[in-house]
Design an enzyme around this catalytic site. Structure first.
Site, PDB file in Angstrom:
ATOM      1  CG  HIS A 164      -1.848  -1.157   1.282  1.00 16.68           C
ATOM      2  ND1 HIS A 164      -2.815  -1.366   0.314  1.00 16.68           N
ATOM      3  CD2 HIS A 164      -1.980  -2.170   2.156  1.00 16.68           C
ATOM      4  CE1 HIS A 164      -3.506  -2.465   0.604  1.00 16.68           C
ATOM      5  NE2 HIS A 164      -3.015  -2.982   1.708  1.00 16.68           N
ATOM      6  CG  ASP A 187      -3.718   0.260  -2.323  1.00 18.91           C
ATOM      7  OD1 ASP A 187      -4.672  -0.330  -1.781  1.00 18.91           O
ATOM      8  OD2 ASP A 187      -2.687   0.607  -1.710  1.00 18.91           O
TER       9      ASP A 187
HETATM   10  O1  G3I Z   1     -20.231  -5.256   1.566  1.00 14.23           O
HETATM   11  C1  G3I Z   1     -20.699  -5.057   2.917  1.00 14.23           C
HETATM   12  C2  G3I Z   1     -21.998  -4.278   2.894  1.00 14.23           C
HETATM   13  O2  G3I Z   1     -23.002  -5.081   2.268  1.00 14.23           O
HETATM   14  C3  G3I Z   1     -22.411  -3.948   4.333  1.00 14.23           C
HETATM   15  O3  G3I Z   1     -23.562  -3.136   4.307  1.00 14.23           O
HETATM   16  C4  G3I Z   1     -21.258  -3.189   5.006  1.00 14.23           C
HETATM   17  C5  G3I Z   1     -21.577  -2.811   6.419  1.00 14.23           C
HETATM   18  O4  G3I Z   1     -21.558  -3.991   7.203  1.00 14.23           O
HETATM   19  O5  G3I Z   1     -20.079  -4.043   5.029  1.00 14.23           O
HETATM   20  C6  G3I Z   1     -19.645  -4.302   3.700  1.00 14.23           C
HETATM   21  O6  G3I Z   1     -18.524  -5.143   3.785  1.00 14.23           O
HETATM   22  C7  G3I Z   1     -17.343  -4.450   4.177  1.00 14.23           C
HETATM   23  C8  G3I Z   1     -16.291  -4.731   3.096  1.00 14.23           C
HETATM   24  O7  G3I Z   1     -15.010  -4.215   3.477  1.00 14.23           O
HETATM   25  C9  G3I Z   1     -16.699  -4.152   1.749  1.00 14.23           C
HETATM   26  O8  G3I Z   1     -16.709  -2.791   1.811  1.00 14.23           O
HETATM   27  C10 G3I Z   1     -16.862  -5.067   5.497  1.00 14.23           C
HETATM   28  O9  G3I Z   1     -17.777  -4.709   6.499  1.00 14.23           O
HETATM   29  C11 G3I Z   1     -15.483  -4.529   5.832  1.00 14.23           C
HETATM   30  O10 G3I Z   1     -14.979  -5.191   6.994  1.00 14.23           O
HETATM   31  C12 G3I Z   1     -14.533  -4.829   4.690  1.00 14.23           C
HETATM   32  O11 G3I Z   1     -13.279  -4.240   4.970  1.00 14.23           O
HETATM   33  C13 G3I Z   1     -12.174  -4.893   4.344  1.00 14.23           C
HETATM   34  C14 G3I Z   1     -11.060  -4.973   5.392  1.00 14.23           C
HETATM   35  O12 G3I Z   1      -9.876  -5.516   4.807  1.00 14.23           O
HETATM   36  C15 G3I Z   1     -11.496  -5.854   6.561  1.00 14.23           C
HETATM   37  O13 G3I Z   1     -11.727  -7.166   6.073  1.00 14.23           O
HETATM   38  C16 G3I Z   1     -11.713  -4.069   3.136  1.00 14.23           C
HETATM   39  O14 G3I Z   1     -12.680  -4.165   2.096  1.00 14.23           O
HETATM   40  C17 G3I Z   1     -10.402  -4.615   2.624  1.00 14.23           C
HETATM   41  O15 G3I Z   1      -9.890  -3.782   1.584  1.00 14.23           O
HETATM   42  C18 G3I Z   1      -9.375  -4.675   3.753  1.00 14.23           C
HETATM   43  O16 G3I Z   1      -8.233  -5.263   3.225  1.00 14.23           O
HETATM   44  C19 G3I Z   1      -7.125  -5.349   4.132  1.00 14.23           C
HETATM   45  C20 G3I Z   1      -6.432  -6.665   3.882  1.00 14.23           C
HETATM   46  O17 G3I Z   1      -7.333  -7.716   4.091  1.00 14.23           O
HETATM   47  C21 G3I Z   1      -5.200  -6.782   4.744  1.00 14.23           C
HETATM   48  N1  G3I Z   1      -4.290  -5.662   4.503  1.00 14.23           N
HETATM   49  C22 G3I Z   1      -4.927  -4.367   4.761  1.00 14.23           C
HETATM   50  C23 G3I Z   1      -6.147  -4.203   3.877  1.00 14.23           C
HETATM   51  C24 G3I Z   1      -6.807  -2.860   4.089  1.00 14.23           C
HETATM   52  O18 G3I Z   1      -7.320  -2.793   5.373  1.00 14.23           O
END
Ligand code: G3I
Length: 460
Positions: A344, A375
């Site tokens: 990142h 990214d």
């Molecule tokens: O899609 C649902 C949506 O339907 C719902 O309404 C909303 C509220 O609950 O949640 C949405 O899902 C979220 C998802 O991202 C999509 O936006 C999850 O709650 C949220 O926890 C999730 O966050 C992800 C995060 O990791 C935690 O898992 C991020 O997308 C993702 O980019 C991020 O990726 C991490 C890597 O795994 C590890 N390295 C760091 C990186 C960035 O934090």
């Protein structure tokens, strides 16, 4: 003779009558015929000869018309006339309307004039001038996966597996990673209750599209379900639960998921105590990672086992903690196959040499290196509200540098370079940093950016 005279008279009368009928009265002061013409508007036809700056308006001929009056306006209420086109007098039944703006709607109506009287307005037609020729469509570019001698990956969500996502993922990439739906908090939402539905959808998509799957991530303090965070059983029961989760998950996707981030982000950021505090570290002890790697290996002997973390290039202390773990694992025979650098980064940092130096510490240990979550922030200081050409070019240069570094590592250490998102506005970065950015290779309309070209240039 009488009879002949009468006949002659009749004949003359007939000739006179015929003459009258044909040519009106013979009197010298002929009265003009008062033909009555109906004062009606013409019917305006669909515009023709439309160009970027003109069009031809035509209309029907009205008998008796002296001329026509033509209005051209910028709105259908004719409240704003086109300059010079209000009540233009035209004797023919056409008017070439010129000096117009491209891609603009114009409104036309006509009136008939007879003996200085005007008809009501005609029907209104619209004419839309042609658009400026758009930028030349970009030259079709080589798909990333075809140009690279290693897997090029991107992330998916189960709700983003169709349309242009499917098109781009299947044509440009040969590996996918679940952005969040193959983490413990999603796959193990409550005790004893696995939910692999999203992981299954993603793995099925990969199989259907000939894509490999990198599993991410079995154990991560940031994606731990609350029931695990607040585990009510003993530490021994906790360890049994974690072993069951790791083995159940790895076995489920055996043969379809060729690699897993077994543990993600277990080390402190430059802190004194290497290990981050987590429920796993607290209930299973500092050696919890070794146990997870061994369980994953037992579940799938062919699985590639990764440790994944961020800031591995900037944070020498954290990188050293990871290297110490790798050395310890290798000394103890704990299975580990690779390390993921999350990448990142920003358009202006880190440097190529910094990236190459950190990468070498992993490849020197004979491990696979995964540039796992690339990214490239174009707006790290939130000084921009839109992506400038210059900043997009700087971003493309940084992408090229990343790819050059990765492409230069030994073939035996290459695994994959994964980009953390398809189009700019999908990126997690906006939520995380709270401001706009454009960190990826496609813009928010799925249009290619210069960063895509930068990636290809890094492979040359
Ligand atoms: O899609 C649902 C949506 O339907 C719902 O309404 C909303 C509220 O609950 O949640 C949405 O899902 C979220 C998802 O991202 C999509 O936006 C999850 O709650 C949220 O926890 C999730 O966050 C992800 C995060 O990791 C935690 O898992 C991020 O997308 C993702 O980019 C991020 O990726 C991490 C890597 O795994 C590890 N390295 C760091 C990186 C960035 O934090």
């Amino acid at each position: 003779m009488k009879k002949i005279d009468s006949l002659r008279t009749i004949g003359l009368l007939i000739i006179y009558a015929v003459g009258l009928m044909s040519f009106g009265s013979c009197s010298g002061d002929e009265e003009k015929d008062e033909e009555i013409f109906e004062l009606s508007p013409p019917v305006v036809n669909t515009a023709t000869n439309v160009t970027m700056s003109s069009f031809l308006a035509t209309w029907s001929k009205v008998p008796g018309a002296d001329h026509y009056e033509v209005d051209v306006a910028l709105d259908e209420d004719f409240s704003e006339f086109l300059n010079g086109y209000e009540a233009i007098q035209e004797r023919s039944v056409e008017l070439n309307v010129k000096f117009l703006e491209a891609n603009t709607i114009y409104y036309v109506r006509v009136r008939t004039s007879i003996d200085e009287e005007l008809s009501v307005n005609s029907n209104v037609i619209t004419a839309t001038t042609e658009s400026e020729p758009g930028p030349e469509p970009p030259e079709p570019t080589t798909p990333l996966k075809e140009a690279a001698g290693f897997n090029v990956g991107n992330i998916v969500q189960a709700s983003r597996l169709s349309g242009q996502y499917q098109t781009i993922l299947s044509s440009e990439f040969d590996q996918i990673t679940a952005e969040y739906e193959m983490k413990m908090n999603i796959m193990y939402p409550s005790e004893g209750n696995y939910d692999y539905s999203k992981g299954d959808a993603i793995v099925d998509f990969a199989v259907d599209n000939g894509l490999e799957v990198h599993g991410h991530a079995l154990v991560w303090h940031n994606a731990t379900p609350s029931w695990v965070e607040n585990f009510s059983g003993t530490d021994a029961e906790f360890e049994i639960m974690v072993e069951d989760f790791v083995k159940t998950t790895v076995e489920r996707y055996k043969g379809k998921v060729r690699s897993w981030d077994v543990v993600n982000e277990a080390f402190q950021d430059g802190g004194s105590s290497p290990l981050r505090t987590s429920v796993f570290q607290q209930k299973m002890g500092d050696d919890f990672m070794a146990k997870c790697f061994q369980w994953a290996r037992e579940a799938d002997p062919d699985l590639l086992l990764f440790y994944n973390d961020y800031n591995m290039i900037y944070d020498a202390t954290k990188l050293q903690s990871v290297l110490d773990m790798v050395d310890d694992f290798q000394d103890r025979g704990i299975p580990i196959d690779g390390v993921g650098f999350q990448m990142h980064i920003s358009y202006n940092s880190p440097s190529k040499s910094q990236m190459a130096a950190a990468a070498k510490k992993i490849t020197d240990r004979g491990l696979l290196l995964h540039f796992a979550e690339l990214d490239v922030r174009a707006n790290p200081d939130n000084s921009m509200s839109s992506l400038t050409v210059q900043r997009e070019e700087e971003q493309a240069t940084k992408v090229r540098e990343v790819v050059e570094v990765y492409n230069a590592i030994p073939e035996a250490n290459k695994f994959a370079l994964t980009i953390w998102g398809v189009k700019d506005n999908d990126s997690w970065l906006m939520d995380f940093w709270g401001h706009i950015d454009w960190p990826l290779l496609w813009d928010s309309n799925f249009e290619l950016k210069k960063a895509h070209t930068g990636f290809l240039e890094g492979l040359e």
